[in-house]
Write an enzyme that holds these catalytic residues in place. Structure first.
Site, PDB file in Angstrom:
ATOM      1  N   GLU A  44       7.982 -35.011  55.734  1.00 57.13           N
ATOM      2  CA  GLU A  44       6.809 -34.399  55.387  1.00 57.13           C
ATOM      3  C   GLU A  44       6.909 -33.343  54.133  1.00 57.13           C
ATOM      4  OE1 GLU A  44       5.264 -32.392  58.759  1.00 57.13           O
ATOM      5  OE2 GLU A  44       7.164 -31.613  59.301  1.00 57.13           O
ATOM      6  N   HIS A  59     -10.565 -24.923  69.246  1.00 53.89           N
ATOM      7  CA  HIS A  59     -10.646 -25.563  70.258  1.00 53.89           C
ATOM      8  C   HIS A  59     -11.580 -26.716  70.867  1.00 53.89           C
ATOM      9  CE1 HIS A  59      -7.030 -23.340  72.291  1.00 53.89           C
ATOM     10  NE2 HIS A  59      -7.533 -22.229  71.651  1.00 53.89           N
ATOM     11  N   ARG A  93      -4.113 -27.816  53.308  1.00 55.87           N
ATOM     12  CA  ARG A  93      -4.734 -28.632  54.507  1.00 55.87           C
ATOM     13  C   ARG A  93      -5.750 -28.039  55.175  1.00 55.87           C
ATOM     14  NH1 ARG A  93       0.135 -30.454  58.404  1.00 55.87           N
ATOM     15  NH2 ARG A  93      -1.549 -30.568  60.097  1.00 55.87           N
ATOM     16  N   CYS A 100       3.430 -40.553  61.444  1.00 53.43           N
ATOM     17  CA  CYS A 100       2.798 -39.734  62.917  1.00 53.43           C
ATOM     18  C   CYS A 100       1.792 -39.049  62.183  1.00 53.43           C
ATOM     19  CB  CYS A 100       3.858 -39.232  63.776  1.00 53.43           C
ATOM     20  SG  CYS A 100       4.596 -37.792  62.691  1.00 53.43           S
ATOM     21  N   ASP A 107       1.164 -32.981  56.081  1.00 53.02           N
ATOM     22  CA  ASP A 107       1.920 -32.037  55.344  1.00 53.02           C
ATOM     23  C   ASP A 107       2.368 -32.650  54.050  1.00 53.02           C
ATOM     24  OD1 ASP A 107       1.832 -29.379  56.641  1.00 53.02           O
ATOM     25  OD2 ASP A 107       2.987 -30.373  58.202  1.00 53.02           O
ATOM     26  N   ARG A 119       4.000 -32.747  70.026  1.00 52.02           N
ATOM     27  CA  ARG A 119       4.109 -31.288  69.295  1.00 52.02           C
ATOM     28  C   ARG A 119       4.283 -30.530  70.100  1.00 52.02           C
ATOM     29  NH1 ARG A 119      -0.571 -34.126  66.155  1.00 52.02           N
ATOM     30  NH2 ARG A 119      -0.175 -33.728  63.997  1.00 52.02           N
TER      31      ARG A 119
HETATM   32  C1  PEP Z   1       2.074 -34.120  59.660  1.00 51.90           C
HETATM   33  O1  PEP Z   1       2.513 -33.195  58.903  1.00 51.90           O
HETATM   34  O2  PEP Z   1       1.514 -35.143  59.197  1.00 51.90           O
HETATM   35  C2  PEP Z   1       2.523 -34.029  61.077  1.00 51.90           C
HETATM   36  C3  PEP Z   1       2.293 -35.031  61.979  1.00 51.90           C
HETATM   37  O3  PEP Z   1       2.716 -32.784  61.600  1.00 51.90           O
HETATM   38  P1  PEP Z   1       1.649 -31.708  61.933  1.00 51.90           P
HETATM   39  O4  PEP Z   1       0.132 -32.341  61.691  1.00 51.90           O
HETATM   40  O5  PEP Z   1       1.664 -31.178  63.268  1.00 51.90           O
HETATM   41  O6  PEP Z   1       1.944 -30.483  60.728  1.00 51.90           O
HETATM   42 MG    MG Z   2       3.572 -31.379  59.693  1.00 49.25          MG
END
Ligand code: PEP
Ligand code: MG
Length: 540
Positions: free
Chosen positions: A429, A188, A463, A500, A453, A295
């Site tokens: 992704e 957080h 990750r 994104c 991802d 999100r």
């Molecule tokens: C991604 O995977 O790049 C993405 C934008 O989604 P998140 O980071 O929420 O998995």
């Molecule tokens: Mg993602």
């Protein structure tokens, strides 16, 4: 002068006096008591006061950082009612005849250790929450004032770790930086620091016994370094850098209200990523041209049950209306992996990032999906809304989504509820989606590349695993080739393609992306003007 290296979760540079929060050093003595009944009553009274404090914190956070970030205080209120937790305190008072403060502190330690030893990262993170509620109870029992963080002067906050209730209470204007020994990129504190636009370092191996409030510190979010008691020379360099950054920030203000186009007139759509309705303020403040990734799973986090269709409808409608005709791309829930929610009952998985998550849950449990889709279709009637589906791997999944959307449409028609079928796209992704992006492009309105991802699946690098940071190479040729392939396949079908994931905000690659033909970049609100500046300097 003492220099420590940590991990930066937000770039920037700050210099100022340190406030060391040693909240965990609450002095609690074990005392023998004669009357267990009145001691138990003290715990109950303290519990009531703690809940009242948390309600005030919730209300404040709701206004300042939005519902998703405020939800943690609701969770704390619920934790205060947890039967196992309360029973442990009461039993200790009754059987060991100890004072309430001691019973609460020991129970808090036991429960927090239990959470800390769990395998699941989400549960591990709850250790800080249990400690937080126990400390709150002990302070109330000891008659201590709740620390008024708003009274603190501009400071660098140094702590072992920071609980959400500590960070949100702080007056943002007066916080220069966060530096903590523990914490993860997804904690957080890290999320709030990014939202608050202040430098923050986590995982700093410092000995808090050697650091005292009042010491001077330089926090460098670019290098990940914190320097305590810096020399005059270091202070001078830091001051210079702070002024440079200030100047850059002021120059960026001049980029508000102007177009994101290259020198030769090519337009790039520059949008922002958000996690809650409360974040829309940051989008507007930084003059993003739309929201490229909402999100929506954050609406599902930190609560006991699914958000209702009405709650979701209100949230989506509010965002669409606040953006007043600008594009708002809402991603359907991406629950699972690092975003665990108890009431989904997802169960333990050996490899949750490759597990039952996102669109897979939606296709297997269509009732959950349909509730969200109904809310989205209804909200689409109130603004320029688009829907985006995460974790797609095949044409068949898109066909199944299509069929479910049609069912929802039919249901809304039958009930004569107003709605609109908005633009619908998918996230690219997974490597599978890249490889069949030629076919997928024919089926959807747009692609948005989730590089976070996509990188983990392409490079086989988790990750979330800090040990693998050196292997998580976002600039890997494979990723860049994939982006080019996706953009080309989208364009062949007359569709647009954006990015994104975090890579979209990588200034070293902005020119490359624009030259690749990327149509849209959706980034953290604080990066919008920096990217606009970069794009305006590109010659195609
Ligand atoms: C991604 O995977 O790049 C993405 C934008 O989604 P998140 O980071 O929420 O998995
Ligand atoms: Mg993602």
């Amino acid at each position: 002068m003492n220099t420590y290296q940590g991990k930066s979760v937000y770039k920037g540079i700050a210099m100022g006096n340190v406030i060391v929060l040693k909240d965990r050093d609450l002095q609690v003595k074990r005392c023998r008591i004669g009357d267990a009944v009145s001691e138990t009553a003290r715990v109950e009274a303290a519990g009531k006061e703690a809940k009242a404090q948390l309600q005030r914190l919730y209300d404040k956070a709701l206004k300042e950082v939005g519902e998703a970030n405020a939800a943690i205080f609701e969770v704390h209120q619920m934790m205060l009612e947890d039967e196992d937790y309360l029973e442990s305190i009461h039993r200790m008072i009754q059987t060991e005849l100890v004072n309430a403060e001691y019973a609460v502190a020991v129970t808090g330690d036991n429960f927090s250790e239990m959470f800390a030893n769990m395998d699941d990262d989400y549960m591990k993170a709850r250790a800080a929450d249990v400690r937080d509620i126990s400390n709150r109870l002990v302070k109330i029992l000891q008659g201590q004032e709740d620390v008024d963080f708003s009274a603190i002067g501009p400071s660098v906050i140094v702590a072992d770790d920071l609980s959400p209730s500590e960070t949100v209470k702080m007056d943002k204007e007066k916080i220069l930086a966060f530096v903590t020994v523990h914490g993860s990129t997804n904690s957080h504190t890290a999320i709030l620091a990014r939202m608050m636009n202040i430098p923050a370092l986590i995982g700093v191996p410092m000995d808090l016994q050697e650091i005292h409030s009042g010491m001077k510190a330089v926090v460098n979010g670019f290098s990940g370094e914190v320097i305590f008691e810096p020399t005059e020379e270091v202070c001078g360099q830091a001051q210079k850098k702070i002024e440079e950054e200030k100047e850059k920030a002021q120059l960026l203000q001049t980029l508000k209200g102007i177009q994101t186009i290259t020198l030769d007139g090519r337009k790039v759509h520059l949008y922002a990523n958000i996690a809650s309705v409360g974040d829309v303020g940051y989008v507007l403040e930084n003059d993003a041209e739309g929201i490229g990734l909402f999100r929506s799973e954050f609406l599902y986090l930190g609560r006991n049950d699914f958000p209702t269709e009405e709650e979701q409808f209100q949230a989506y409608k509010q965002v669409a209306q606040m953006m007043a005709g600008k594009k708002v791309i809402i991603r359907t829930l991406d629950i699972g992996a690092d975003k665990q929610v108890d009431y989904f009952n997802l169960g333990q998985e050996d490899n949750p990032a490759m597990g039952y998550r996102a669109i897979r849950i939606c296709l297997k449990q269509p009732e959950i999906f349909k509730t969200q889709l109904r809310a989205l279709l209804r909200a689409a009637a109130f603004g320029n809304l688009s829907i985006m589906y995460p974790m797609i791997t095949s044409v068949e999944e898109v066909q199944q989504i299509d069929a479910i959307v049609r069912e929802v449409q039919k249901e809304l028609d039958e009930l004569q509820i107003p709605y609109k079928i908005p633009e619908q796209g998918i996230m690219i992704e997974t490597p599978a989606a890249v490889m069949v992006s030629d076919e997928l492009a024919e089926m959807v309105d747009f692609f948005s590349i989730g590089t976070n991802d996509l990188t983990q699946y392409t490079l086989a690098v988790d990750r979330q695993n800090a040990r693998l940071d050196d292997f998580y190479n976002l600039h890997h040729k494979a990723i860049l080739k994939m982006i080019q392939m996706v953009v080309d396949n989208a364009h062949k079908c007359g569709k647009w393609a954006g990015i994104c994931g975090e890579l979209g905000a990588d200034l070293e690659l902005t020119e490359t992306f624009v030259k690749m033909g990327v149509d849209e970049l959706s980034v953290a609100p604080s990066m919008v003007l920096k990217i606009r500046k970069q794009i305006r300097e590109i010659k195609m």
